[in-house]
Scaffold this active site. Structure first.
Site, PDB file in Angstrom:
ATOM      1  CB  SER A 129      52.662  38.947  29.020  1.00 47.76           C
ATOM      2  OG  SER A 129      52.399  40.322  29.115  1.00 47.76           O
ATOM      3  NE  ARG A 132      49.491  28.393  34.914  1.00 42.66           N
ATOM      4  CZ  ARG A 132      49.465  29.711  35.087  1.00 42.66           C
ATOM      5  NH1 ARG A 132      48.986  30.481  34.150  1.00 42.66           N
ATOM      6  NH2 ARG A 132      49.910  30.256  36.200  1.00 42.66           N
ATOM      7  CB  VAL A 133      43.354  27.531  33.916  1.00 41.86           C
ATOM      8  CG1 VAL A 133      42.579  28.769  34.318  1.00 41.86           C
ATOM      9  CG2 VAL A 133      42.794  26.942  32.622  1.00 41.86           C
ATOM     10  N   GLY A 134      45.625  29.833  34.894  1.00 44.17           N
ATOM     11  CA  GLY A 134      46.142  30.583  36.039  1.00 44.17           C
ATOM     12  C   GLY A 134      45.018  31.236  36.829  1.00 44.17           C
ATOM     13  CG  ASP A 135      46.094  34.767  38.907  1.00 43.25           C
ATOM     14  OD1 ASP A 135      46.828  34.418  37.950  1.00 43.25           O
ATOM     15  OD2 ASP A 135      46.119  35.919  39.380  1.00 43.25           O
ATOM     16  CB  THR A 163      47.069  36.816  31.404  1.00 47.72           C
ATOM     17  OG1 THR A 163      48.472  36.590  31.382  1.00 47.72           O
ATOM     18  CG2 THR A 163      46.390  35.539  31.874  1.00 47.72           C
ATOM     19  CB  THR A 207      49.968  40.878  37.826  1.00 44.23           C
ATOM     20  OG1 THR A 207      50.799  40.419  36.760  1.00 44.23           O
ATOM     21  CG2 THR A 207      50.785  41.764  38.752  1.00 44.23           C
ATOM     22  N   GLY A 208      51.199  38.082  38.371  1.00 41.04           N
ATOM     23  CA  GLY A 208      52.282  37.248  38.895  1.00 41.04           C
ATOM     24  C   GLY A 208      51.923  35.777  38.820  1.00 41.04           C
ATOM     25  CG  HIS A 209      54.775  33.064  39.955  1.00 38.26           C
ATOM     26  ND1 HIS A 209      55.449  34.259  40.058  1.00 38.26           N
ATOM     27  CD2 HIS A 209      55.569  32.231  39.246  1.00 38.26           C
ATOM     28  CE1 HIS A 209      56.626  34.147  39.454  1.00 38.26           C
ATOM     29  NE2 HIS A 209      56.719  32.931  38.943  1.00 38.26           N
ATOM     30  N   GLY A 210      50.171  32.758  39.069  1.00 44.04           N
ATOM     31  CA  GLY A 210      48.756  32.487  39.298  1.00 44.04           C
ATOM     32  C   GLY A 210      48.500  31.396  40.313  1.00 44.04           C
ATOM     33  CB  THR A 260      48.184  39.380  34.159  1.00 43.79           C
ATOM     34  OG1 THR A 260      48.643  38.062  34.131  1.00 43.79           O
ATOM     35  CG2 THR A 260      46.696  39.470  34.176  1.00 43.79           C
TER      36      THR A 260
HETATM   37  C1  SD4 Z   1      48.989  33.637  35.367  1.00 47.32           C
HETATM   38  N1  SD4 Z   1      48.836  35.614  36.734  1.00 47.32           N
HETATM   39  O1  SD4 Z   1      48.593  33.054  34.359  1.00 47.32           O
HETATM   40  C2  SD4 Z   1      48.858  35.120  35.390  1.00 47.32           C
HETATM   41  C3  SD4 Z   1      49.834  35.804  34.539  1.00 47.32           C
HETATM   42  C4  SD4 Z   1      51.189  35.401  34.528  1.00 47.32           C
HETATM   43  O2  SD4 Z   1      53.304  35.760  35.382  1.00 47.32           O
HETATM   44  O3  SD4 Z   1      51.533  34.571  33.736  1.00 47.32           O
HETATM   45  N2  SD4 Z   1      51.985  36.012  35.334  1.00 47.32           N
HETATM   46  O4  SD4 Z   1      49.468  33.068  36.334  1.00 47.32           O
END
Ligand code: SD4
Length: 330
Positions: free
Chosen positions: A85, A215-218, A205, A238-241, A187
């Site tokens: 990851s 796609r770009v996360g947080d 991450t 961490t988690g759903h960006g 992450t």
């Molecule tokens: C994101 N927070 O890209 C990051 C890492 C991730 O499940 O994938 N978390 O959203």
């Protein structure tokens, strides 16, 4: 020790009892009632944080800078092809491309970030180069890649066989449904306070597996996946960006600490925002994980997340320990 789990007693700054998960890799020393904040200290997300903390600690214990420590720390999972990851070995996007996000922030609010970067094993070091060698704070995609090459980084294939095989299987359904707490690592976010009393943080991450290309996360977004204010404290997520970005999560956590909240209470309130907005948007909270860890200027720390399964590693004078974060969905 035969017990797998132990309770840490409530202390002045760990306001709720925390579950400590005994890790084989870590010597578990309970902080019971002697949970005195100390420096240096380093915190990082998930169980792979234990190994990452060790690399960071080697620098911190020699009076090194928090900035150098967090970069060295997160490079451990970045370079490990079995960690699926982060960095090399990370799961690809839906087109089979491994695209990486990372950012870094120091005690003087210097920041650097890369997003959707391909073919470079250590995006955190590219982020640091953006911070130190450009007039900008963020480079993305091919621009980030070309910059990395210009700085001497090597082009490498980051898609390992296991990830490629999983992606081939995924293509049969092509159903994008992020799995909560996948394999207990996502992450890596790391925040540290050095012996000099300075804070820095890093976050890196491969993002959500099978995301849309681009796609770009947080994680590379300063204020969302990471924030450091050397007067107050630091936080990483961490988690759903998408959910972390929605609330500008880590900036929020630091601002809540500025208002006097303990690190854990600040993380808890930020998670509360995620919970409320999820309800407002009529989405299912069970499909969402968001976890924050936070550290203040005194060396007090805490965390909170949406649902069980998130843990983080803390290395301080008490050793390197894995702690289960308290969570909302009981
Ligand atoms: C994101 N927070 O890209 C990051 C890492 C991730 O499940 O994938 N978390 O959203």
């Amino acid at each position: 020790m035969t017990t797998r789990r132990n309770f840490i007693k409530t202390s002045a700054f760990a306001s709720a009892a925390l579950l400590v998960n005994k890790s084989d890799a870590a010597e578990l020393k309970l902080h019971q009632n002697s949970f005195t904040p100390s420096k240096p200290i380093v915190l990082s997300t998930w169980n792979f944080g234990l190994k990452a903390n060790e690399a960071a600690w080697e620098i911190l214990i020699k009076n090194g800078k928090a900035l150098d420590a967090v970069e060295a720390g997160v490079k451990i999972p970045e370079g490990d092809p079995t960690e699926r990851s982060v960095g090399y070995g990370g799961r690809p996007d839906r087109d089979g491309r491994v695209t990486l996000d990372a950012c870094i922030m120091d005690e003087n609010a210097n920041i650097g970030s890369v997003a959707c970067l391909e073919f470079i094993k250590h995006p955190i070091s590219v982020a640091r180069a953006v911070m130190e060698k450009t007039p900008h704070v963020m480079l993305v995609g091919d621009g980030a890649f070309q910059f990395a090459l210009s700085q001497g980084f090597k082009k490498e294939n980051l898609l390992v066989e296991a990830s490629e095989k999983e992606w081939q299987d995924w293509l049969k359904s092509s159903n994008y449904k992020p799995i909560v707490n996948i394999e207990n690592h996502d992450t890596i976010g790391m925040i540290a306070l050095d012996a000099n009393g300075d804070l820095s943080g890093a976050c890196t991450t491969s993002g959500m597996a099978y995301k849309m290309h681009g796609r770009v996360g947080d994680s590379p977004i300063i204020g969302a996946g990471l924030y450091v204010d050397n007067e107050i404290g630091a936080a990483t997520a961490t988690g759903h960006g998408e959910e972390v970005i929605r609330i500008a999560g880590c900036h929020l956590v630091v601002e809540l600490m500025r208002q006097g909240k303990s690190p854990e209470d600040a993380c808890k309130e930020a998670v509360g925002r995620v919970v409320n907005l999820t309800a407002k948007r009529k989405k299912n909270l069970k499909d969402i994980q968001v976890g924050f860890i936070a550290l203040n200027k005194k060396g007090e720390y805490g965390s909170y997340c949406v649902q069980s399964g998130f843990n983080y590693a803390v290395y301080d004078a008490n050793g390197n320990n894995l702690i289960d974060a308290d969570y909302y969905l009981k």
